[in-house]
Design an enzyme around this catalytic site. Structure first.
Site, PDB file in Angstrom:
ATOM      1  N   LYS A  26       0.840  -1.215   0.000  1.00  0.00           N
ATOM      2  CA  LYS A  26       0.000   0.000   0.000  1.00  0.00           C
ATOM      3  C   LYS A  26       0.862   1.248   0.000  1.00  0.00           C
ATOM      4  CE  LYS A  26       0.921   1.966   3.706  1.00  0.00           C
ATOM      5  NZ  LYS A  26       1.143   2.877   4.697  1.00  0.00           N
ATOM      6  N   PRO A 154       9.339  -4.228   0.351  1.00  0.00           N
ATOM      7  CA  PRO A 154      10.402  -3.941   1.320  1.00  0.00           C
ATOM      8  C   PRO A 154       9.924  -4.136   2.763  1.00  0.00           C
ATOM      9  CG  PRO A 154       9.781  -1.956   0.066  1.00  0.00           C
ATOM     10  CD  PRO A 154       9.106  -3.111  -0.574  1.00  0.00           C
ATOM     11  N   ALA A 156       9.666  -3.366   6.631  1.00  0.00           N
ATOM     12  CA  ALA A 156       9.691  -2.117   7.408  1.00  0.00           C
ATOM     13  C   ALA A 156      10.042  -0.943   6.492  1.00  0.00           C
ATOM     14  CB  ALA A 156      10.656  -2.213   8.592  1.00  0.00           C
ATOM     15  N   GLY A 157       9.361  -0.883   5.360  1.00  0.00           N
ATOM     16  CA  GLY A 157       9.662   0.147   4.364  1.00  0.00           C
ATOM     17  C   GLY A 157       8.568   1.186   4.208  1.00  0.00           C
ATOM     18  N   GLY A 158       7.501   1.103   5.009  1.00  0.00           N
ATOM     19  CA  GLY A 158       6.413   2.077   4.892  1.00  0.00           C
ATOM     20  C   GLY A 158       5.405   1.718   3.826  1.00  0.00           C
ATOM     21  N   ALA A 160       3.378  -1.259   4.208  1.00  0.00           N
ATOM     22  CA  ALA A 160       2.463  -2.223   4.821  1.00  0.00           C
ATOM     23  C   ALA A 160       2.754  -3.670   4.401  1.00  0.00           C
ATOM     24  CB  ALA A 160       0.999  -1.867   4.517  1.00  0.00           C
ATOM     25  N   GLY A 161       4.033  -3.982   4.205  1.00  0.00           N
ATOM     26  CA  GLY A 161       4.394  -5.334   3.773  1.00  0.00           C
ATOM     27  C   GLY A 161       3.923  -6.407   4.751  1.00  0.00           C
ATOM     28  N   GLY A 162       4.198  -6.213   6.030  1.00  0.00           N
ATOM     29  CA  GLY A 162       3.768  -7.187   7.033  1.00  0.00           C
ATOM     30  C   GLY A 162       2.255  -7.228   7.157  1.00  0.00           C
ATOM     31  N   ASP A 196      -2.804  -1.014   9.672  1.00  0.00           N
ATOM     32  CA  ASP A 196      -2.963  -1.054   8.214  1.00  0.00           C
ATOM     33  C   ASP A 196      -3.641  -2.335   7.719  1.00  0.00           C
ATOM     34  OD1 ASP A 196      -1.762   1.393   7.807  1.00  0.00           O
ATOM     35  OD2 ASP A 196       0.227   0.560   7.418  1.00  0.00           O
TER      36      ASP A 196
HETATM   37  O1  C5P Z   1      -0.809  -0.661  14.376  1.00  0.00           O
HETATM   38  P1  C5P Z   1       0.603  -1.055  14.130  1.00  0.00           P
HETATM   39  O2  C5P Z   1       1.054  -2.158  15.056  1.00  0.00           O
HETATM   40  O3  C5P Z   1       0.914  -1.356  12.714  1.00  0.00           O
HETATM   41  O4  C5P Z   1       1.470   0.203  14.496  1.00  0.00           O
HETATM   42  C1  C5P Z   1       2.859   0.146  14.661  1.00  0.00           C
HETATM   43  C2  C5P Z   1       3.291   1.316  15.531  1.00  0.00           C
HETATM   44  O5  C5P Z   1       3.076   2.532  14.842  1.00  0.00           O
HETATM   45  C3  C5P Z   1       2.493   1.434  16.806  1.00  0.00           C
HETATM   46  O6  C5P Z   1       3.076   0.701  17.840  1.00  0.00           O
HETATM   47  C4  C5P Z   1       2.531   2.914  17.081  1.00  0.00           C
HETATM   48  O7  C5P Z   1       3.750   3.233  17.719  1.00  0.00           O
HETATM   49  C5  C5P Z   1       2.582   3.531  15.702  1.00  0.00           C
HETATM   50  N1  C5P Z   1       1.259   3.998  15.206  1.00  0.00           N
HETATM   51  C6  C5P Z   1       0.713   5.132  15.755  1.00  0.00           C
HETATM   52  N2  C5P Z   1      -0.492   5.600  15.305  1.00  0.00           N
HETATM   53  C7  C5P Z   1      -1.153   4.951  14.311  1.00  0.00           C
HETATM   54  C8  C5P Z   1      -0.595   3.798  13.740  1.00  0.00           C
HETATM   55  C9  C5P Z   1       0.621   3.345  14.203  1.00  0.00           C
HETATM   56  O8  C5P Z   1       1.300   5.735  16.661  1.00  0.00           O
HETATM   57  N3  C5P Z   1      -2.317   5.435  13.886  1.00  0.00           N
END
Ligand code: C5P
Length: 351
Positions: A26, A154, A156-158, A160-162, A196
């Site tokens: 994404k 990628p 941890a590339g921003g 949403a791979g995981g 995500d």
């Molecule tokens: O939800 P997810 O586990 O993917 O988020 C990873 C990290 O990103 C969270 O632990 C949080 O630190 C940060 N995050 C946030 N606000 C969001 C989404 C993610 O602070 N809306």
């Protein structure tokens, strides 16, 4: 009904079954951070779109599941995740140094399998990962589900791979295990796995609010052409949000210009409107990204922005030819450069 769906319905439910899934990455053409909530998560207004850069997954069940199975067998599904270089070759990468990806419970795909299994009584963490077994604590295992994952997006590339791997696992195992959860139930489960993941279940183009888990489909006409420049070093989303907390103030910018550009299918308007409140923080953490964005702009993109929490960089091109030309021109600056189109769909299931 897509071709994949028709194929799935033809699977003989009595036979061991296998489903292949393409899980799209994404991007966020717009991401505005409104502030930090009491739960630590940030309140967002974000436009999300799936793109044609895919991880490949394969889920396989080694024997049939019967609805009338004795209750003492329920929850005894074994779960295994294998990180595979190439689904075709089936070469198991295990924990090799070339992959920072875990095949244990840190991996969101395995978390998704366990969450769905526990929600529907198919799996149970005491048995499913083998931790409940051992001397003096024997059990008769039930069926085994193997998940094979080939990474292309990628890590941890921003992008949403995981999260997309988790979404693909939910959708595929819902079929493979005949759980029968509807889309709303899958979306609820997805939100427990990560911010995500609900969008990744849905795919397409959406306006996301709250933590990012409340999604509404929005209109997008035509196809957009992106240059996706990846970095070798990962950037943790949590680190980026922490850095945002230290310096930044809630933003109020609305996504109207991005939504209008998407609905008119105008790449020039979209290029001008791209925006990401996390970009400034990503630039502070990774100053080399500033030059990479400049290089994309000099090579002729209509707009360039950090993808999500970074460090992947996105450039928007006017058409497929210029996307390829620009990708070739900036190839040396990035760990890898892909050309991708948006919107893609949600997880695509095929036999
Ligand atoms: O939800 P997810 O586990 O993917 O988020 C990873 C990290 O990103 C969270 O632990 C949080 O630190 C940060 N995050 C946030 N606000 C969001 C989404 C993610 O602070 N809306």
């Amino acid at each position: 009904m897509g071709r994949g769906e028709r194929d799935i319905q033809q699977i003989d439910v009595r036979a061991p079954a296998m489903i292949n899934v393409r899980a799209p990455a994404k991007i966020n053409p717009f991401l505005s951070v409104r502030g930090r909530g009491e739960d630590g998560y940030h309140d967002l207004v974000s436009v999300m779109q799936s793109v044609s850069l895919y991880d490949l997954l394969q889920v396989e069940l080694d024997r049939p599941l019967h609805r009338d199975q004795h209750p003492s067998w329920r929850g005894r599904m074994r779960l295994e995740l294998h990180i595979i270089e190439d689904i075709e070759s089936m070469e198991d990468m295990g924990q090799s140094s070339s992959s920072s990806l875990s095949n244990g419970l840190e991996n969101l795909a395995l978390q998704a399998a366990l969450a769905l299994g526990e929600r529907t009584g198919v799996a149970d963490r005491r048995y499913s990962l083998g931790v409940g077994a051992g001397p003096g604590n024997e059990f008769t295992p039930g069926a085994k589900t193997t998940i094979r994952l080939s990474k292309r997006i990628p890590i941890a590339g921003g992008m949403a791979g995981g999260s997309t791997d988790a979404a693909a696992t939910l959708v595929a195992l819902n079929r493979l295990w005949h759980c029968g959860l509807d889309v709303d139930e899958l979306l609820d489960l997805a939100a427990l796995l990560g911010s995500d993941v609900p969008f990744c279940v849905a795919g397409g183009t959406a306006l996301a609010t709250g933590r990012g888990t409340q999604i509404a489909r929005v209109l997008c006409r035509g196809t957009f052409h992106w240059i996706v420049g990846t970095s070798a070093d990962e950037l943790s989303t949590a680190t980026v949000y922490e850095a945002w907390d230290a310096k930044n103030r809630p933003a109020t910018k609305e996504p109207d210009a991005v939504l209008a550009a998407l609905s008119s299918g105008d790449p020039h308007a979209l290029g001008r409107a791209l925006g990401n409140d996390l970009q400034e923080v990503a630039f502070e953490l990774r100053p080399e990204l500033i030059g990479k964005r400049e290089a994309l702009l000099e090579a002729g993109v209509l707009g360039a922005v950090v993808s999500g929490s970074g460090p992947t960089m996105l450039g928007l091109a006017a058409d497929a030819e210029s996307a390829q030309r620009i990708a070739d021109e900036v190839a040396d600056l990035f760990a890898a450069v892909h050309v991708a189109t948006s919107p893609a769909g949600g997880p695509e299931l095929t036999r």
